[in-house]
Write a protein that holds these residues in place. Structure first.
Motif, short mmCIF file in Angstrom:
data_model
loop_
_atom_site.label_atom_id
_atom_site.label_comp_id
_atom_site.label_asym_id
_atom_site.label_seq_id
_atom_site.Cartn_x
_atom_site.Cartn_y
_atom_site.Cartn_z
N ASP A 1 0.17 -2.08 27.39
CA ASP A 1 1.43 -1.43 27.74
C ASP A 1 1.27 0.07 27.62
O ASP A 1 0.52 0.58 26.77
N ALA A 2 1.99 0.78 28.46
CA ALA A 2 1.80 2.23 28.56
C ALA A 2 2.96 2.98 27.92
O ALA A 2 4.11 2.56 27.97
N SER A 3 2.62 4.09 27.30
CA SER A 3 3.58 5.14 26.95
C SER A 3 2.83 6.45 27.14
O SER A 3 1.60 6.46 27.18
N TRP A 4 3.55 7.54 27.24
CA TRP A 4 2.87 8.80 27.48
C TRP A 4 1.94 9.16 26.32
O TRP A 4 0.93 9.81 26.52
N GLY A 5 2.28 8.71 25.12
CA GLY A 5 1.44 9.01 23.97
C GLY A 5 0.10 8.30 24.02
O GLY A 5 -0.95 8.93 23.86
N ASN A 6 0.10 6.97 24.26
CA ASN A 6 -1.18 6.28 24.26
C ASN A 6 -1.99 6.57 25.52
O ASN A 6 -3.20 6.41 25.54
N MET A 7 -1.33 7.02 26.61
CA MET A 7 -2.08 7.46 27.78
C MET A 7 -2.80 8.78 27.50
O MET A 7 -3.92 9.00 27.96
N LEU A 8 -2.14 9.64 26.74
CA LEU A 8 -2.73 10.94 26.43
C LEU A 8 -3.92 10.81 25.48
O LEU A 8 -4.79 11.69 25.44
N GLY B 1 -5.42 9.44 40.29
CA GLY B 1 -6.67 8.88 39.78
C GLY B 1 -6.44 7.65 38.93
O GLY B 1 -5.34 7.08 38.88
N THR B 2 -7.50 7.24 38.24
CA THR B 2 -7.42 6.05 37.39
C THR B 2 -7.95 6.36 35.99
O THR B 2 -8.57 7.40 35.76
N ASP B 3 -7.71 5.42 35.07
CA ASP B 3 -8.22 5.58 33.71
C ASP B 3 -9.49 4.78 33.53
O ASP B 3 -10.09 4.29 34.51
N ILE B 4 -9.93 4.59 32.30
CA ILE B 4 -11.20 3.93 32.02
C ILE B 4 -11.20 2.47 32.45
O ILE B 4 -12.26 1.89 32.72
N ASN B 5 -10.02 1.87 32.55
CA ASN B 5 -9.91 0.47 32.95
C ASN B 5 -9.56 0.30 34.42
O ASN B 5 -9.23 -0.81 34.86
N GLN C 1 -8.25 12.99 24.95
CA GLN C 1 -8.71 13.80 23.82
C GLN C 1 -10.22 14.03 23.84
O GLN C 1 -10.71 14.91 23.13
N GLU C 2 -10.93 13.26 24.63
CA GLU C 2 -12.38 13.46 24.72
C GLU C 2 -12.69 14.70 25.57
O GLU C 2 -12.07 14.94 26.61
N TYR C 3 -13.66 15.45 25.10
CA TYR C 3 -14.01 16.71 25.76
C TYR C 3 -14.41 16.50 27.21
O TYR C 3 -13.99 17.24 28.10
N THR C 4 -15.20 15.47 27.47
CA THR C 4 -15.67 15.23 28.84
C THR C 4 -14.51 14.89 29.78
O THR C 4 -14.52 15.27 30.94
N ASN C 5 -13.52 14.17 29.26
CA ASN C 5 -12.37 13.83 30.10
C ASN C 5 -11.54 15.07 30.42
O ASN C 5 -11.00 15.19 31.52
N ILE C 6 -11.40 15.97 29.46
CA ILE C 6 -10.63 17.19 29.72
C ILE C 6 -11.31 18.03 30.79
O ILE C 6 -10.65 18.61 31.66
N ILE C 7 -12.64 18.09 30.77
CA ILE C 7 -13.37 18.93 31.72
C ILE C 7 -13.48 18.27 33.09
O ILE C 7 -13.20 18.90 34.11
N TYR C 8 -13.86 17.00 33.11
CA TYR C 8 -14.18 16.33 34.37
C TYR C 8 -13.05 15.46 34.91
O TYR C 8 -13.08 15.09 36.09
N LEU D 1 -6.02 13.05 33.61
CA LEU D 1 -5.61 12.29 32.44
C LEU D 1 -4.70 13.09 31.52
O LEU D 1 -4.08 12.53 30.61
N LEU D 2 -4.61 14.41 31.74
CA LEU D 2 -3.74 15.26 30.92
C LEU D 2 -2.30 15.27 31.43
O LEU D 2 -1.43 15.89 30.79
N THR D 3 -2.04 14.63 32.55
CA THR D 3 -0.70 14.66 33.14
C THR D 3 0.39 14.19 32.18
O THR D 3 1.47 14.81 32.12
N PRO D 4 0.20 13.11 31.39
CA PRO D 4 1.26 12.72 30.45
C PRO D 4 1.60 13.82 29.44
O PRO D 4 2.77 14.00 29.10
N GLY D 5 0.61 14.56 28.98
CA GLY D 5 0.88 15.66 28.06
C GLY D 5 1.72 16.74 28.70
O GLY D 5 2.62 17.32 28.07
N PHE D 6 1.45 17.03 29.97
CA PHE D 6 2.24 18.03 30.70
C PHE D 6 3.68 17.56 30.84
O PHE D 6 4.62 18.34 30.68
N LEU D 7 3.89 16.27 31.11
CA LEU D 7 5.24 15.74 31.25
C LEU D 7 5.99 15.74 29.92
O LEU D 7 7.19 16.00 29.89
N ILE D 8 5.29 15.46 28.82
CA ILE D 8 5.92 15.54 27.50
C ILE D 8 6.39 16.97 27.24
O ILE D 8 7.52 17.21 26.77
#
Length: 355
Positions: A301-308, A129-133, A312-319, A323-330
């Motif tokens: 620029d990307a890092s797993w922290g700023n991607m995660l 998928g993609t992010d907000i940008n 943190q928004e509730y709607t992103n976690i549900i729908y 976007l949680l993939t970086p947290g899983f990799l950490i």
């Protein structure tokens, strides 16, 4: 020693899995430019929050086909008042392997256009998928992982020489020298490290490039973590300096610096290896935490922290769970390093192994 250590490490089932997992991660990060469908600068703002692309191998007639995908159409759902994406089945876009795509420089040096997986020029392939940008999450995970997974080792290259030499000198000389040096180290240890890290990172100039900010964060992490390591080394040196081979080196006129560097500090190798392995996860988490708070690596620029941070928004976690993939990799990387560190500690110091 290293070969025997690796053989014993490989015999442990969980440590073997951890080594394989980390090997795959670092292999993917090294070849990120080739493995990523898009470059780190790619962005299509009309494709914000697009779900992962679906890959089909069966065509509409039920026959086996080359892998293909569909672009997504952006529509507005007036009932739920939200934007939805539906596959545009009017045109197939075939998935191509080892084909030309966006140009890049491999390792920043070699101009190349070939990617492991891509699609035609009009198609869009978003594996995660993609992010907000409208940036490809899979590609950014690969590029962001280079920062998150290397910052710990770079910090250790600064931290461990300082801690080894400082602790070695304090333990070898003892007396007032030891007392003054250890009181200073304890003062550094008494400072809440993460809060100090936040303060130091927050006062960095806003106009810094990500490379400059990255190197300063490495130095900050090292300057915070050396004291505890130096204290343990000092305790080991106190017990080693009275050994017969150290006294023999003194008797033949070896200098104090040579005795510390050549005869005493090498005896702390086992502890150093274990400490390095167990320290890397904490630095991965520290960098991720800073970037998550907006004080580390800055967008674009990307890092797993700023991607995660976006997850943190509730709607992103549900729908938008991709976007949680970086947290899983950490989580996976930290767990793997801890498993390897615990196993190495048990191998080098069997007495520490719990029954």
């Amino acid at each position: 020693m290293i070969r025997d250590l690796f053989k014993q490490l490989w015999k442990d089932k969980f440590a073997r899995i951890a080594v394989i997992v980390l090997g795959i991660i670092y292999f993917a990060l090294f070849f990120a430019d080739f493995l990523a469908p898009y470059t780190k600068d790619f962005s299509d703002r009309s494709m914000a929050y697009v779900p992962p692309s679906k890959i089909f191998t069966i065509d509409e007639n039920g026959k086996l086909s080359r892998p293909y995908t569909y672009n997504y159409k952006r529509e507005f759902d007036s009932n739920d008042l939200k934007i939805i994406y539906t596959p545009d089945r009017s045109q197939k876009h075939y998935v191509r392997f080892f084909s030309h795509g966006q140009p890049y420089k491999f390792l920043g040096l070699i101009p190349m256009k070939r990617h492991l997986v891509t699609t035609d020029e009009c198609g869009r392939l978003f594996l995660l998928g993609t992010d907000i940008n409208g940036r490809d999450v899979f590609s950014r995970i690969l590029f962001g992982g280079r920062i998150s997974m290397t910052i710990g080792f770079l910090a250790l290259f600064v931290l461990f020489p300082i801690g080894l030499l400082y602790g070695g000198v304090a333990g070898y000389f003892g007396g007032k020298v030891d007392m003054v040096m250890m009181r200073f180290a304890e003062a550094v240890m008494s400072i809440p490290s993460f809060y100090l890290l936040i303060i130091l990172a927050s006062i960095l100039p806003s106009g810094m490039t990500s490379v400059q900010r990255f190197m300063l964060i490495v130095i900050i992490l090292a300057l915070i973590g050396w004291a505890g390591f130096a204290r343990v080394v000092r305790g080991m040196v106190l017990s080693i300096k009275n050994q017969e081979y150290v006294q023999a080196a003194k008797s033949i006129g070896a200098s104090r610096f040579r005795i510390i560097v050549k005869h005493i500090l090498p005896q702390t190798t086992s502890f150093v290896i274990v400490a390095m392995t167990l320290s890397v996860p904490s630095y991965i988490l520290s960098e991720s935490g800073l970037s998550f708070l907006g004080l580390g690596i800055q967008q674009p620029d990307a890092s797993w922290g700023n991607m995660l941070k976006e997850a943190q928004e509730y709607t992103n976690i549900i729908y938008r769970p991709w976007l949680l993939t970086p947290g899983f990799l950490i989580f996976i990387a930290v767990l793997a390093f801890n498993l390897i560190g615990d196993t190495i500690r048990d191998i080098l110091d069997p007495k520490s192994k719990t029954r």
